[in-house]
Design an enzyme around this catalytic site. Structure first.
Site, PDB file in Angstrom:
ATOM      1  N   THR A 167       0.861  -1.158   0.000  1.00 18.62           N
ATOM      2  CA  THR A 167       0.000   0.000   0.000  1.00 18.62           C
ATOM      3  C   THR A 167       0.918   1.234   0.000  1.00 18.62           C
ATOM      4  O   THR A 167       2.077   1.115   0.382  1.00 18.62           O
ATOM      5  CB  THR A 167      -0.732  -0.027   1.361  1.00 18.62           C
ATOM      6  OG1 THR A 167      -1.301  -1.299   1.506  1.00 18.62           O
ATOM      7  CG2 THR A 167      -1.731   1.057   1.537  1.00 18.62           C
ATOM      8  N   ARG A 195     -12.382  -8.816  -1.744  1.00 23.83           N
ATOM      9  CA  ARG A 195     -11.515  -8.858  -0.558  1.00 23.83           C
ATOM     10  C   ARG A 195     -11.072  -7.443  -0.181  1.00 23.83           C
ATOM     11  O   ARG A 195     -10.595  -6.681  -1.016  1.00 23.83           O
ATOM     12  CB  ARG A 195     -10.289  -9.716  -0.851  1.00 23.83           C
ATOM     13  CG  ARG A 195      -9.238  -9.743   0.274  1.00 23.83           C
ATOM     14  CD  ARG A 195      -8.127  -8.759   0.007  1.00 23.83           C
ATOM     15  NE  ARG A 195      -7.016  -8.896   0.966  1.00 23.83           N
ATOM     16  CZ  ARG A 195      -6.041  -8.002   1.102  1.00 23.83           C
ATOM     17  NH1 ARG A 195      -6.031  -6.922   0.340  1.00 23.83           N
ATOM     18  NH2 ARG A 195      -5.086  -8.172   1.975  1.00 23.83           N
ATOM     19  N   GLY A 197      -8.448  -5.413   2.266  1.00 24.93           N
ATOM     20  CA  GLY A 197      -7.311  -5.566   3.168  1.00 24.93           C
ATOM     21  C   GLY A 197      -7.499  -4.638   4.358  1.00 24.93           C
ATOM     22  O   GLY A 197      -8.606  -4.191   4.673  1.00 24.93           O
ATOM     23  N   ASP A 198      -6.396  -4.317   4.994  1.00 24.68           N
ATOM     24  CA  ASP A 198      -6.442  -3.434   6.166  1.00 24.68           C
ATOM     25  C   ASP A 198      -6.669  -1.971   5.776  1.00 24.68           C
ATOM     26  O   ASP A 198      -7.182  -1.181   6.579  1.00 24.68           O
ATOM     27  CB  ASP A 198      -5.147  -3.547   6.977  1.00 24.68           C
ATOM     28  CG  ASP A 198      -3.902  -3.275   6.135  1.00 24.68           C
ATOM     29  OD1 ASP A 198      -3.934  -3.529   4.903  1.00 24.68           O
ATOM     30  OD2 ASP A 198      -2.893  -2.820   6.705  1.00 24.68           O
ATOM     31  N   THR A 218       1.599  -1.551   6.035  1.00 25.82           N
ATOM     32  CA  THR A 218       1.643  -2.079   4.672  1.00 25.82           C
ATOM     33  C   THR A 218       1.923  -3.575   4.773  1.00 25.82           C
ATOM     34  O   THR A 218       2.307  -4.068   5.824  1.00 25.82           O
ATOM     35  CB  THR A 218       2.755  -1.423   3.836  1.00 25.82           C
ATOM     36  OG1 THR A 218       4.007  -1.710   4.455  1.00 25.82           O
ATOM     37  CG2 THR A 218       2.570   0.077   3.744  1.00 25.82           C
ATOM     38  N   GLY A 219       1.755  -4.266   3.670  1.00 23.50           N
ATOM     39  CA  GLY A 219       2.000  -5.708   3.679  1.00 23.50           C
ATOM     40  C   GLY A 219       0.705  -6.459   3.865  1.00 23.50           C
ATOM     41  O   GLY A 219      -0.342  -6.046   3.358  1.00 23.50           O
ATOM     42  N   GLY A 221      -2.475  -7.308   4.894  1.00 30.05           N
ATOM     43  CA  GLY A 221      -3.540  -6.604   5.589  1.00 30.05           C
ATOM     44  C   GLY A 221      -4.343  -7.494   6.520  1.00 30.05           C
ATOM     45  O   GLY A 221      -4.883  -7.034   7.532  1.00 30.05           O
TER      46      GLY A 221
HETATM   47  N1  GLY Z   1      -1.927  -3.749   3.107  1.00 27.71           N
HETATM   48  C1  GLY Z   1      -2.672  -3.796   1.929  1.00 27.71           C
HETATM   49  C2  GLY Z   1      -3.558  -4.938   1.787  1.00 27.71           C
HETATM   50  O1  GLY Z   1      -3.397  -5.940   2.467  1.00 27.71           O
HETATM   51  O2  GLY Z   1      -4.440  -4.874   0.965  1.00 27.71           O
END
Ligand code: GLY
Length: 309
Positions: A167, A195, A197-198, A218-219, A221
């Site tokens: 992200t 889906r 993410g975070d 980031t990473g 989520g």
């Molecule tokens: N951190 C971004 C996602 O998992 O979508």
């Protein structure tokens, strides 16, 4: 208290603009939105906006969020298709609606209502890479019936950490000593349609409180959602921990996760004194982030701390 901006390497196209605006006295939301718009429009950033990786069906679904750490108003959008600047749609949710999060068709409807710029976010290169993945990984029987096939198994096999890493996240302390955060992403390549993410989940992918600080992830989520990582970091600061210790506690929370999708995650945090910390968990290579502090002519890159979970 000095102004500060932290953004990750995906923020490269926008860091200069955001730093310039903060230096000129702009508010954090304006400065962050302007920077993230440049990232979203830059097709070389493969995990944000136009040029981001598509989902299992070859469609680019984008997520974004902003939070104002003084009013605690937030705005977020998830699984938005066909718009160039999800961050600006998120900002409009924050400013114009009695809601905090819109997804899918409702988000697209609102985006059209505010005349948000439309685009095809699937670039020819992303389409080519998706098509190669499709030909190599989808059984011939399923290809014949595509897209009316079960996707759950495919989704388990499709997780590609090389194409789902980041992200873009922006954290700022502005001239009014207000703390703001903004994030934008295309999420994981080949994700299950719908889906989230975070990033659009306030408290997971980002959080800000002008009294204490802000954090963004980031990473993977899924991990930040389960641990509520961004909110946790800020709450640990509220409970009296230093920035350093607050991030350590959030890392400990992540360490307790069992099962599910456990991979890489990077935590970014700032506090109201203008300190910052960026920790890359389970990183296999050195990650850098951008730091701009009041008085700097421009932002400079710093190496993230690396910690194994
Ligand atoms: N951190 C971004 C996602 O998992 O979508």
């Amino acid at each position: 208290m000095a102004r500060i901006l932290v953004t990750n390497s995906e923020g490269t196209p926008g860091v200069g603009k955001t730093a310039e605006l903060l230096a000129a006295g702009a508010g954090g939301l304006d400065a962050i939105e302007a920077g993230i718009r440049l990232v979203e429009a830059d097709t070389s950033i493969r995990t944000v906006g136009r040029g981001g990786w598509p989902n299992l069906l070859g469609e680019v679904e984008l997520d974004a969020a902003m939070i104002d750490g003084s009013s605690f108003r937030s705005g977020a959008v998830g699984a938005v298709k066909g718009f160039l600047h999800p961050i600006s749609i998120a900002r409009a949710v924050l400013e114009r609606l009695p809601h905090e999060l819109l997804v899918g068709e409702g988000a697209a409807r609102f985006a059209a209502e505010i005349n948000a710029e439309t685009t095809n976010n699937l670039t020819p290169d992303s389409e080519r890479v998706w098509r190669e993945w499709f030909e190599e990984n989808v059984p011939a029987a399923d290809r014949a019936k595509w897209p009316d096939v079960p996707l759950a198994t495919l989704c388990q096999q499709a997780i590609d950490p090389e194409k789902g890493m980041d992200t873009t996240v922006f954290l700022s302390l502005d001239s009014k000593q207000e703390i703001m955060a903004g994030v934008s992403t295309s999420g994981w390549a080949w994700k299950y349609p719908g889906r989230l993410g975070d990033s659009p989940i306030i408290g997971a992918g980002c959080y800000a409180d002008s009294r204490y600080g802000a954090a963004a992830c980031t990473g993977t989520g899924e991990m930040a959602i389960r641990a509520g990582s961004a909110r946790a970091i800020v709450l640990y600061m509220k409970m009296g921990l230093s920035l350093e210790a607050a991030v350590d506690e959030a890392i400990d929370d992540l360490r307790q996760l069992r099962g599910g999708l456990l991979q890489r995650i990077t935590l970014h945090a700032i506090d109201r004194a203008g300190r910052h910390r960026v920790v890359a968990l389970n990183a296999e290579k050195q990650l850098t982030y951008w730091l701009w502090q009041e008085g700097d002519a421009e932002a400079h890159a710093e190496p993230a701390e690396i910690i194994a979970l």
